[in-house]
Structures are given as C-alpha cells and as structure tokens.
Scaffold this motif. Sequence first.
Motif, PDB file in Angstrom:
ATOM      1  N   ALA A  39       0.845  -1.268  -0.086  1.00 28.32           N
ATOM      2  CA  ALA A  39       0.198  -0.086   0.046  1.00 28.32           C
ATOM      3  C   ALA A  39       0.819   1.198   0.050  1.00 28.32           C
ATOM      4  O   ALA A  39       0.571   2.065  -0.639  1.00 28.32           O
ATOM      5  N   HIS A  44       0.323   3.731  -3.268  1.00 27.76           N
ATOM      6  CA  HIS A  44      -0.505   4.964  -2.842  1.00 27.76           C
ATOM      7  C   HIS A  44       0.399   5.868  -2.039  1.00 27.76           C
ATOM      8  O   HIS A  44      -0.209   7.035  -1.644  1.00 27.76           O
ATOM      9  N   GLN A  83      -5.186   4.388   1.904  1.00 30.94           N
ATOM     10  CA  GLN A  83      -4.955   2.604   1.710  1.00 30.94           C
ATOM     11  C   GLN A  83      -3.984   2.341   2.445  1.00 30.94           C
ATOM     12  O   GLN A  83      -4.064   1.116   3.126  1.00 30.94           O
ATOM     13  N   TRP A  84      -3.130   3.128   2.919  1.00 29.72           N
ATOM     14  CA  TRP A  84      -1.751   2.785   4.089  1.00 29.72           C
ATOM     15  C   TRP A  84      -2.603   2.525   5.380  1.00 29.72           C
ATOM     16  O   TRP A  84      -2.235   1.445   5.939  1.00 29.72           O
ATOM     17  N   GLU A 102      -4.749  -0.641   5.483  1.00 35.94           N
ATOM     18  CA  GLU A 102      -4.080  -1.819   5.912  1.00 35.94           C
ATOM     19  C   GLU A 102      -3.381  -1.877   7.087  1.00 35.94           C
ATOM     20  O   GLU A 102      -3.272  -2.898   7.755  1.00 35.94           O
TER      21      GLU A 102
END
Length: 372
Positions: free
Chosen positions: A201, A205, A211-212, A215
């Motif tokens: 991620a 990104h 997104q990070w 995750e």
Amino acid sequence: MKAPRYDADGLAGVLPSVARSLDPVAFAGAGRKLPQARAAIVVLADGLGARLLRRQSAHAPFLREHLERMQTLAAGFPTTTATSMGTFGTGLPPGAHGLAGYLVVDPATGRVFNELTWKDGPNPQAWQPNPTVFERADAAGLRPAMIGPGYFDGSGLTNAALRGATFYPAEGLDDRVDAALAATRRGHRLVYLYWGEIDKAGHVHGVGSPQWAHELAVFDDAMARLDFGRPAGTSLTLTADHGMVDVPLDARVDIATTPHLRDGVRRVGGEMRALHLYVEPGALADVESRWRAEIGAHGHVFTREQLADAGWVGALDPATAGRFGDVVVSVTSARGYVDSRVMSDRVLTLLGQHGAMTPDELDVPFLHLGAR
C-alpha cells in the motif's frame, strides 16, 4: 550519520532474543534477555516503520495500547527487504550475510540480479552460507515454523535468509493468523509470520494515504486476534524490516539519460534511495567526485571501503565485499535516482520508497508481549 546497530538493539537481535527466551542454553548470550516462554510467535510486518506506526496509531487501537512499551530498533543499511531479511534471519550484519540490496552484481558473473525475486540468481545457500537462526533453532529442538504466501516456499531469498523452518503456506491475513496458532498447537515452539500488504500500500499509494491507513487497521485487528488466541505460555513479538518515505515522480533523476552520472559506471544496483554503483576500472575517483557534487547535502556518498569504515553494514567479509558498490549512495531528501535500463517500469512509478538511512526508513518497531 551514526551507524545502525547490529546487536541486541537492532533488527539482527530479534530472532536470537526470542530463541533465547525459549532455550537459554542453546542461545546463551544471544540477543537480549527476554522472559522465558514455552513457545513464541514472531510477526514481521513489511514496511511498518516505527515512526509511521506512531504517526498513524489512531488506525491501530491494539498497537496503540502498547506504544509506551514498544521499542525502536535499527533495521540496518540499506533499508530494504532483501537485506533486512538477511539480517533478521541470520542475526548478522549485511557485510557478513552478504545480501547487499534489491539489485546487486554477482561478482562471479558480472550480472545484476534481484535479491528479492532471485530470478536467475546464484545458489542461495552458496550465496549466504552462514547458519540461519531457524537452522540453529531446529538443531536445538524448537521446531521452527514459517507462515507466508505459497511462493515463498523454496524461494531464493527464503533459502538464503530463512531456511530451517517448516513452511506452512497461507494467503490471507486471517488464514496466516490461524496457521500460526495451529503451528503452536502442533508443537512448533518458534513460529514466524510474515505480512506484506502494508508495504504494498505504501509503495503504490504513499505512506500518508487512506489505503495505507486501511492496511494498518486490518493488520492491527489481526494482531489483536493473534494476541487473544495465543496459547498459554506463548509470547508474541512484532517487528518490521524497514519504513518508507514518499518520493514524488518529479523528484527522480534517470541515470541512464544523465551523462555526468552515468559515465564511468559499469552497472547500477541497489534502488533509487540506496544505490550501488559498480564502476569501470580506473574511474572510481571521477565517479565518486561527480556523485558527491550531485548529492551534496541531500545524502551520503561512500566508497566501499568508507562504507565499511563507517560501520553502516558491519565489517565487510572478503567473500561478500564485491557485492557492494564501488560507490554507495544514500539519499536523505525526498528525491531518488533511477536507472531505466535495469529498473522495471513498475518500480519506476511507485510512490513510496525506502533504502536510505533516514529515521523514517531505518527505524522499526519492537514489541514483545510475554507469555501469559
């Protein structure tokens, strides 16, 4: 910059310390002294830098509860997965285990190969012949187990850095948690679980992206479940292989199209923030001078000998020294140097990067929850 630690206070000390907690005799004096346990689960979250975790801890309620007891370790140089796995898996510095970076030259053939994918690479055990911690643990009767994606089983990097453990393939994170818990119930006393989606991620990104953060939240949930489900007498340890920084696409220089950086350089290895420059005969002084002028205050430039003297990779073993560049570059600002001749289009377009000696890339977490 101060050299990273390769003792109990670095990534190199994690597995030996945990193994020592399981067998104080076989691993006497190794790593740090942790409370004794019957079994142990060690989780490595690829790309989960200590500073990134603290900045984004609002997305990780379980880990946030343990921030005060969480310590920070140095991953080592370069701050990249292949090298860190060598350090983690052997307990040795890069100059000894010889896993020098993402892309390296094999001195025996003169060809660049990728130590992460190991495509067309040398025999892994010949490349890294030192005993791994898992081999030592197996000899001590700890029955080490490794949980990861199926393609890791028998891969070059696994055989070089992590051989000696029974492999249990599992794809999803929940499946890996289940597999780790099952392994402890089967009598495996040292269980290692790898997770790589946080790193992915960040690469695609960026480290500040939703997104990070997502995750991280998924991983945090899994860590909470792993902690809740671990059998009595089993400890739980978390660490990582490196952190990450964002490098804008317009802050990258292509060596292939920049003559003053390309001239005299026979091969380019490493990655965009930690370069191994293998130079033409007689060109060392010129290449070093040009790169020092180019990098200036934006990083560090070493010859191979200076790199060893600085202690960044520990002592260089003569058997591994030629894998490190004649000139080694570590970039500290938000920029990078690429070589479109050897780096894939995918790598060239990734936003999140690592490899250099900055705190965001170097610092990794160490959280040890003792057996209950």
